[in-house]
Design a protein around this motif. Sequence first.
Motif, PDB file in Angstrom:
ATOM      1  N   LYS A 380       0.827  -1.215   0.000  1.00 49.84           N
ATOM      2  CA  LYS A 380       0.000   0.000   0.000  1.00 49.84           C
ATOM      3  C   LYS A 380       0.862   1.267   0.000  1.00 49.84           C
ATOM      4  O   LYS A 380       0.665   2.167  -0.817  1.00 49.84           O
ATOM      5  CB  LYS A 380      -0.938  -0.011   1.225  1.00 49.84           C
ATOM      6  CG  LYS A 380      -1.831  -1.245   1.311  1.00 49.84           C
ATOM      7  CD  LYS A 380      -2.759  -1.195   2.495  1.00 49.84           C
ATOM      8  CE  LYS A 380      -2.082  -1.215   3.867  1.00 49.84           C
ATOM      9  NZ  LYS A 380      -1.323  -2.436   4.190  1.00 49.84           N
ATOM     10  N   SER A 381       1.835   1.311   0.906  1.00 48.55           N
ATOM     11  CA  SER A 381       2.708   2.500   0.958  1.00 48.55           C
ATOM     12  C   SER A 381       3.520   2.621  -0.328  1.00 48.55           C
ATOM     13  O   SER A 381       3.832   3.727  -0.781  1.00 48.55           O
ATOM     14  CB  SER A 381       3.658   2.416   2.149  1.00 48.55           C
ATOM     15  OG  SER A 381       2.929   2.434   3.350  1.00 48.55           O
ATOM     16  N   THR A 382       3.829   1.467  -0.914  1.00 51.12           N
ATOM     17  CA  THR A 382       4.593   1.477  -2.162  1.00 51.12           C
ATOM     18  C   THR A 382       3.809   2.182  -3.261  1.00 51.12           C
ATOM     19  O   THR A 382       4.376   2.929  -4.059  1.00 51.12           O
ATOM     20  CB  THR A 382       4.925   0.024  -2.577  1.00 51.12           C
ATOM     21  OG1 THR A 382       5.609  -0.598  -1.490  1.00 51.12           O
ATOM     22  CG2 THR A 382       5.776  -0.010  -3.822  1.00 51.12           C
ATOM     23  N   PRO A 421       2.152  11.268   5.839  1.00 54.91           N
ATOM     24  CA  PRO A 421       2.945  10.035   5.815  1.00 54.91           C
ATOM     25  C   PRO A 421       2.490   9.026   6.870  1.00 54.91           C
ATOM     26  O   PRO A 421       1.793   9.381   7.815  1.00 54.91           O
ATOM     27  CB  PRO A 421       4.360  10.521   6.119  1.00 54.91           C
ATOM     28  CG  PRO A 421       4.192  11.797   6.848  1.00 54.91           C
ATOM     29  CD  PRO A 421       2.917  12.401   6.370  1.00 54.91           C
ATOM     30  N   GLN A 422       2.916   7.790   6.668  1.00 55.98           N
ATOM     31  CA  GLN A 422       2.512   6.710   7.570  1.00 55.98           C
ATOM     32  C   GLN A 422       3.001   6.985   8.996  1.00 55.98           C
ATOM     33  O   GLN A 422       2.295   6.740   9.954  1.00 55.98           O
ATOM     34  CB  GLN A 422       3.084   5.378   7.072  1.00 55.98           C
ATOM     35  CG  GLN A 422       2.681   4.207   7.945  1.00 55.98           C
ATOM     36  CD  GLN A 422       2.837   2.874   7.241  1.00 55.98           C
ATOM     37  OE1 GLN A 422       3.343   2.782   6.131  1.00 55.98           O
ATOM     38  NE2 GLN A 422       2.406   1.818   7.879  1.00 55.98           N
ATOM     39  N   LYS A 423       4.234   7.494   9.090  1.00 55.06           N
ATOM     40  CA  LYS A 423       4.761   7.819  10.417  1.00 55.06           C
ATOM     41  C   LYS A 423       4.542   9.322  10.611  1.00 55.06           C
ATOM     42  O   LYS A 423       5.262  10.128  10.023  1.00 55.06           O
ATOM     43  CB  LYS A 423       6.250   7.479  10.453  1.00 55.06           C
ATOM     44  CG  LYS A 423       6.864   7.591  11.824  1.00 55.06           C
ATOM     45  CD  LYS A 423       8.330   7.193  11.764  1.00 55.06           C
ATOM     46  CE  LYS A 423       9.068   7.773  12.950  1.00 55.06           C
ATOM     47  NZ  LYS A 423      10.490   7.926  12.708  1.00 55.06           N
ATOM     48  N   LEU A 501      -3.312   9.847   2.069  1.00 58.34           N
ATOM     49  CA  LEU A 501      -3.165   9.491   3.486  1.00 58.34           C
ATOM     50  C   LEU A 501      -2.656   8.059   3.609  1.00 58.34           C
ATOM     51  O   LEU A 501      -3.228   7.145   3.023  1.00 58.34           O
ATOM     52  CB  LEU A 501      -4.519   9.596   4.185  1.00 58.34           C
ATOM     53  CG  LEU A 501      -5.246  10.927   4.041  1.00 58.34           C
ATOM     54  CD1 LEU A 501      -6.663  10.704   3.570  1.00 58.34           C
ATOM     55  CD2 LEU A 501      -5.225  11.679   5.347  1.00 58.34           C
ATOM     56  N   ASP A 502      -1.606   7.895   4.374  1.00 57.50           N
ATOM     57  CA  ASP A 502      -1.071   6.553   4.579  1.00 57.50           C
ATOM     58  C   ASP A 502      -1.369   6.132   6.018  1.00 57.50           C
ATOM     59  O   ASP A 502      -0.763   6.646   6.955  1.00 57.50           O
ATOM     60  CB  ASP A 502       0.460   6.569   4.327  1.00 57.50           C
ATOM     61  CG  ASP A 502       1.009   5.171   4.116  1.00 57.50           C
ATOM     62  OD1 ASP A 502       0.280   4.208   4.426  1.00 57.50           O
ATOM     63  OD2 ASP A 502       2.155   5.045   3.647  1.00 57.50           O
ATOM     64  N   GLU A 503      -2.325   5.260   6.188  1.00 56.71           N
ATOM     65  CA  GLU A 503      -2.751   4.787   7.514  1.00 56.71           C
ATOM     66  C   GLU A 503      -3.031   5.968   8.459  1.00 56.71           C
ATOM     67  O   GLU A 503      -2.381   6.110   9.492  1.00 56.71           O
ATOM     68  CB  GLU A 503      -1.659   3.896   8.153  1.00 56.71           C
ATOM     69  CG  GLU A 503      -1.203   2.746   7.306  1.00 56.71           C
ATOM     70  CD  GLU A 503      -2.102   1.516   7.429  1.00 56.71           C
ATOM     71  OE1 GLU A 503      -3.150   1.598   8.105  1.00 56.71           O
ATOM     72  OE2 GLU A 503      -1.753   0.487   6.830  1.00 56.71           O
TER      73      GLU A 503
HETATM   74 MG   LIG Z   1       2.484   1.013   4.760  1.00 56.95          MG
END
Ligand SMILES: [Mg+2]
Length: 555
Positions: A380-382, A421-423, A501-503
């Motif tokens: 997904k992030s990819t 970002p995810q983080k 949006l990532d997570e």
């Molecule tokens: Mg991810």
Amino acid sequence: MKSSKISLFVVFFLMSLSALLQATTVFGIIPIVDFVSQTDREDLSAVSRVIFDFITSIGFSVSMISLGATLVVVILLRVLINFLENYFRFKTIYDYLKIFSVDFFSVVVRAKIPSFEKNSYGKLSNTLTNETQKMSAGMDALMKVVFSFVTVVAFASTMFVISPALSILMAALGLLLFFPITWLANSLKTYYQKKYVNNLNFLGDNTYNILSNIKLVKGFGNEERSIKNLDGNISGLRDSIFRSSLTSSVNATLTEPLIFIIIVVIAYYSQNYLDLGIPLLVAFMFSANRLGLFLNIFFTSLNQYYGYIPSYRQFFEIHSFLNQNKERMKGEKLNELQKVISFDKVSFSYDAKNSVLNEASFDIQKGEKVAIVGESGAGKSTIIDLLMGFQRPGGGKILIDQKNIEEISSGSIRNIMGYVPQKPTLIPGTIRENFKWSKEDITDDEIIEILQRTDCLSFMNKLEDGLDTEIGNIGDKLSGGQIQRLCLARALGKKPNILILDEPTSSLDKKSEIEIKNLLENIQDITILCVTHRREIVEKFDKTIFLDKGKASSI
Ligand SMILES: [Mg+2]
Ligand SMILES: Nc1ncnc2c1ncn2[C@@H]1O[C@H](COP(=O)(O)OP(=O)(O)O)[C@@H](O)[C@H]1O
């Protein structure tokens, strides 16, 4: 850049001039000795004759005072030139320090994301902060090498004019004695300095890892182990710099006695085999002494320069690698998303063994709210990285309004996107600065409006300094969920065409998760691509894309 090149030229010119004037002061000694020993006019050396004639021609008589005055004028001139030389030398080396550092930093930030995996944080930051300093010190050493070499040549020429035989003898002895020592000392210097550079790289990594994960270090009770690690690292650092300094000092200490040996041999030889006369022998010896001094500077600076070679190597290795892996920012400019983003049979893998995406195809229409769901590690992030141009597809095409993103400038693609970002990470600085980072001309009213929409005002009101609150000071006072909401607000502050949006709910509790869910559902006029493994929050989205074994299927 151009002015630094010019000042480099000026430095070399001034150094050479100063070196030449050094040699002329030697010629000043000859007439004084001739005058004191009251040599007959016919027996005067050529140098004395020229100077005596010059003094008489400007209307003075040759005396100790007029001879001294002539010398003083020459020396004052030299002092002036030395000052100018230092001025331009320091200006040049610090200009270059700036050029090296800024240039390095720009290739680093302009490099493609995958190229960051090849160079550790410690190595990059050490190169930027320490190695560039050593490189400018290396330029200083190199300038001194050139300067002392020119001076040595000037004295050697003077000596050659006085006595070719003695000069040749001296050169032969010099080569024989100095060559092996210099070679050994310089090789050792480079060797130990390379170790020193490696130790500094490692120190950068070590301290960064410990300090940025200090809670983890304490959480695992690893304080003592961290200190021990650092202690070992610093010991390595101490050993390499200690040995490096020792080789320089041995090199410098040996030069003087060797020059002394040469001078003794010369005195002996000239006394027994040559008939030079006292004034010329004095001038020769004086020159030999000065030559020895500058030879010492030459060898010491050369040795220093050899110590900086590993810094240049590391700098240029990284510099050329990153420069070859520059992100392509050229291409057509994208102003807005008009119709559709399409992934057309996109394949991607990070390494040869593991394929992440395998001919994945899906569309995101303008204004649609699209969710990408899939298990952890599904890619997904990819997909986000591919869309933002951080990674390039191995096969297939990504199209924005039918145009391959390879032909569009990455900068303009990112410009229309708001990225969470995810983080969740806020940049150091104030809350306002975080919004300005997103959109430079954003006003306080706009920020407050967004903070209200994203439900950040409730906790923001508790902060004394409001928008001026330093993130660095309160990083730990904010909960993960609050930071995540601020990140979302920051992305919205950009007024993006597409919100990515990532997570977005990864650090949120149930209540905040529902709030984000409602918030996303209420957003109008913005295309949303939301990656998540929590299907609940995207149940009202227009489209959900399932990612499994590298394939995408949408409903
Ligand atoms: Mg991810
Ligand atoms: N920089 C990388 N180098 C090598 N493998 C990676 C890299 N980033 C992610 N991966 C791998 O690619 C796969 C997909 O990762 P990712 O897109 O982050 O998954 P998701 O976001 O769906 O959890 C995972 O198996 C992950 O281990």
